[in-house]
Motif scaffolding. Structure first.
Motif, PDB file in Angstrom:
ATOM      1  N   SER A 189       0.971  -1.205   0.094  1.00  0.00           N
ATOM      2  CA  SER A 189      -0.031  -0.294   0.024  1.00  0.00           C
ATOM      3  C   SER A 189       0.684   1.249   0.158  1.00  0.00           C
ATOM      4  N   TYR A 190       1.954   1.333   1.040  1.00  0.00           N
ATOM      5  CA  TYR A 190       2.794   2.527   0.814  1.00  0.00           C
ATOM      6  C   TYR A 190       3.773   2.522  -0.295  1.00  0.00           C
ATOM      7  N   TYR A 191       4.371   1.396  -0.687  1.00  0.00           N
ATOM      8  CA  TYR A 191       5.412   1.513  -1.753  1.00  0.00           C
ATOM      9  C   TYR A 191       4.931   1.510  -3.263  1.00  0.00           C
ATOM     10  N   GLN A 192       3.633   0.638  -3.335  1.00  0.00           N
ATOM     11  CA  GLN A 192       3.394   0.566  -4.634  1.00  0.00           C
ATOM     12  C   GLN A 192       2.147   1.177  -5.031  1.00  0.00           C
ATOM     13  N   ASP A 193       1.140   1.070  -4.047  1.00  0.00           N
ATOM     14  CA  ASP A 193      -0.283   1.689  -4.384  1.00  0.00           C
ATOM     15  C   ASP A 193      -0.197   3.404  -4.213  1.00  0.00           C
ATOM     16  N   LEU A 194       0.843   3.559  -3.385  1.00  0.00           N
ATOM     17  CA  LEU A 194       1.145   4.834  -3.094  1.00  0.00           C
ATOM     18  C   LEU A 194       0.320   5.712  -2.214  1.00  0.00           C
ATOM     19  N   ALA A 195      -0.371   4.765  -1.262  1.00  0.00           N
ATOM     20  CA  ALA A 195      -1.393   5.413  -0.483  1.00  0.00           C
ATOM     21  C   ALA A 195      -0.984   6.444   0.387  1.00  0.00           C
ATOM     22  N   ASN A 196      -1.864   7.364   0.867  1.00  0.00           N
ATOM     23  CA  ASN A 196      -1.580   8.558   1.643  1.00  0.00           C
ATOM     24  C   ASN A 196      -1.212   8.228   3.141  1.00  0.00           C
ATOM     25  N   GLY A 197      -2.041   7.232   3.720  1.00  0.00           N
ATOM     26  CA  GLY A 197      -1.899   7.301   5.022  1.00  0.00           C
ATOM     27  C   GLY A 197      -2.620   5.921   5.734  1.00  0.00           C
TER      28      GLY A 197
ATOM     29  N   PHE B  18       9.817  -0.699  -3.318  1.00  0.00           N
ATOM     30  CA  PHE B  18       9.516   0.456  -4.345  1.00  0.00           C
ATOM     31  C   PHE B  18       9.927  -0.306  -5.966  1.00  0.00           C
ATOM     32  N   GLY B  19      10.694  -1.277  -5.972  1.00  0.00           N
ATOM     33  CA  GLY B  19      10.968  -1.922  -7.147  1.00  0.00           C
ATOM     34  C   GLY B  19      11.684  -1.278  -8.317  1.00  0.00           C
ATOM     35  N   LEU B  20      12.307  -0.073  -8.137  1.00  0.00           N
ATOM     36  CA  LEU B  20      13.084   0.326  -9.401  1.00  0.00           C
ATOM     37  C   LEU B  20      14.387  -0.374  -9.690  1.00  0.00           C
ATOM     38  N   GLY B  21      14.715  -0.207 -10.952  1.00  0.00           N
ATOM     39  CA  GLY B  21      15.881  -0.982 -11.452  1.00  0.00           C
ATOM     40  C   GLY B  21      17.172  -0.275 -10.850  1.00  0.00           C
ATOM     41  N   ALA B  22      18.069  -1.052 -10.479  1.00  0.00           N
ATOM     42  CA  ALA B  22      19.580  -0.270  -9.867  1.00  0.00           C
ATOM     43  C   ALA B  22      20.077   0.495 -11.025  1.00  0.00           C
ATOM     44  N   ARG B  23      19.919   0.141 -12.214  1.00  0.00           N
ATOM     45  CA  ARG B  23      20.564   1.166 -13.225  1.00  0.00           C
ATOM     46  C   ARG B  23      20.019   2.344 -13.365  1.00  0.00           C
ATOM     47  N   HIS B  24      18.703   2.506 -12.729  1.00  0.00           N
ATOM     48  CA  HIS B  24      18.259   3.799 -12.656  1.00  0.00           C
ATOM     49  C   HIS B  24      18.526   4.628 -11.682  1.00  0.00           C
ATOM     50  N   ILE B  25      19.314   4.194 -10.634  1.00  0.00           N
ATOM     51  CA  ILE B  25      19.787   5.119  -9.623  1.00  0.00           C
ATOM     52  C   ILE B  25      21.345   5.351  -9.518  1.00  0.00           C
ATOM     53  N   SER B  26      21.641   6.691  -9.079  1.00  0.00           N
ATOM     54  CA  SER B  26      22.818   7.009  -9.376  1.00  0.00           C
ATOM     55  C   SER B  26      23.479   7.747  -7.842  1.00  0.00           C
ATOM     56  N   VAL B  27      24.408   7.495  -7.472  1.00  0.00           N
ATOM     57  CA  VAL B  27      24.951   8.229  -6.305  1.00  0.00           C
ATOM     58  C   VAL B  27      26.027   8.970  -6.719  1.00  0.00           C
ATOM     59  N   SER B  28      26.222  10.425  -6.196  1.00  0.00           N
ATOM     60  CA  SER B  28      27.280  10.981  -6.537  1.00  0.00           C
ATOM     61  C   SER B  28      28.081  11.640  -5.072  1.00  0.00           C
TER      62      SER B  28
ATOM     63  N   ARG C 238       3.786  10.035  -5.419  1.00  0.00           N
ATOM     64  CA  ARG C 238       2.406  10.520  -5.041  1.00  0.00           C
ATOM     65  C   ARG C 238       2.318  11.666  -5.850  1.00  0.00           C
ATOM     66  N   TYR C 239       3.200  12.681  -5.972  1.00  0.00           N
ATOM     67  CA  TYR C 239       2.680  13.740  -6.521  1.00  0.00           C
ATOM     68  C   TYR C 239       2.695  13.395  -8.011  1.00  0.00           C
TER      69      TYR C 239
END
Ligand code: SAH
Ligand code: SF4
Length: 336
Positions: free
Chosen positions: A26-34, A177-187, A137-138
């Motif tokens: 509900s929190y990570y995938q449906d992006l429910a508010n509370g 959250f299920g995002l692909g690692a290659r879509h994340i960058s650390v600076s 959510r936005y």
């Protein structure tokens, strides 16, 4: 959402284990508010778990800028501190969230607005991830989704490596959250042990280095971190990262007039890469004037870029997002 804490609470309440998955979905995938949106749970169960914060951050402002499109968010932590995140909306449909990893930053780079704040504290993994969930959510209200995450907001990620890595675990886990690692960058500004850990623990995550100088003498004038991790040691760590992961590294280079922008310095920069040239990408950044330096002139940045190109280095200019709302690089200072 603090899943460990919620797990303990659910165990105390003798609930079956699938309850935790329901809340996480509900929190990570449906992006429910509370909690009130978790309608598969009884009212009583929701009430019994409410001491665990659904979202550890409270959004206090969202400033939209039109050209190019970006939105800056300000959040309050539960202990009353302000942090900022930015979402950049690209024409090709990508939406990149730039997240903060600390409140302020201890590194004191001379050109950076965050650096003037000093450090208040590290953010927890839940606080880091909540910036992305709240941005998602936005975006959902605008029919968009988060496609990329960059750790380029306030703070130095490798001064908070454990929580940043925990956050990356949550972001990439299919149950969260299920995002692909290659879509994340650390600076990073060049914290060597962090670079070494990234190569070992998260070889799929993209690495960006805030280099900003082609040599130790210039670098240590503008970045105090160069005293702790000198230029040669940093370059050795980066080359070994490249050899281990075969991943491209992005070098960020903010163009400061008369400091690091001469054409000789462009040649010096090109010399650094040698046989690793195919794995180096240089991003020239226009300086957002926040303090004592002046931004290099456009024509001069072009000439610098041409030297690198001629030397066979892949080089781009960073598109500047959100300048009108002070949402561009190095301008996040918790003053929204
Ligand atoms: N602390 C990390 C993450 C912050 S990323 C790091 O330094 O890499 C923010 C990027 O914007 C860094 O490359 C930083 O050097 C750059 N930056 C800081 N102040 C800036 C300014 N005033 N104008 C343009 N870029 C800036
Ligand atoms: Fe900190 Fe990065 Fe700013 Fe340097 S550039 S002060 S490391 S946030």
């Amino acid at each position: 959402m603090d899943l460990q804490r919620l797990k303990r609470r659910l165990q105390e309440l003798k609930q079956p284990s699938y309850r935790l998955q329901q809340a996480a979905r509900s929190y990570y995938q449906d992006l429910a508010n509370g909690w009130e949106d978790l309608t598969t749970w009884s009212k009583d169960l929701r009430a019994a778990c409410q001491d665990s914060a659904w979202s550890p951050l409270t959004q206090i402002a969202a400033l939209e800028s039109r050209d190019p499109e970006s939105v800056k968010f300000a959040f309050k932590t539960q202990d009353g501190l302000t942090i900022e995140s930015v979402v950049m909306r690209h024409d090709d449909g990508r939406n990149t969230v730039c997240v903060s990893s600390q409140v302020g930053c201890a590194m004191g780079c001379a050109f950076c607005a965050t650096g003037t704040l000093g450090i208040k504290r590290n953010l927890t993994a839940e606080e880091i991830v909540d910036q992305i969930v709240q941005t998602a959510r936005y975006l959902k209200t605008k029919d968009g989704r988060v496609t990329n995450v960059v750790f380029m907001g306030m703070g130095e990620p490798f001064n908070n490596t454990d929580e940043v890595f925990k956050a990356i675990d949550l972001l990439t886990s299919p149950e969260a959250f299920g995002l692909g690692a290659r879509h994340i960058s650390v600076s990073t500004c060049g914290i060597v042990p962090g670079i070494e850990r990234l190569a070992k623990e998260f070889p799929q995550i993209n690495l960006a280095i805030s280099l900003h100088a082609p040599s130790q003498d210039v670098r240590e004038k503008i970045m105090p971190v160069a005293k702790a991790y000198p230029f040669d040691r940093l370059m050795r760590a980066i080359r070994s990262y490249m050899d281990k992961t075969h991943r491209k590294v992005m070098f960020e280079y903010v163009m400061l007039e008369g400091v690091n922008d001469s054409l000789e310095q462009a040649e010096e920069l090109a010399d650094l890469f040698n046989e690793h040239r195919h794995l180096a990408h240089v991003n020239l950044i226009k300086y957002h004037e926040t303090g004592k330096f002046k931004a290099s002139a456009e024509a001069h940045i072009k000439a610098f870029q041409n030297v690198l190109k001629r030397r066979g280095i892949s080089v781009t200019r960073r598109v500047s997002f959100g300048e009108e709302i002070d949402a561009a690089c190095g301008q996040l200072a918790g003053k929204i």
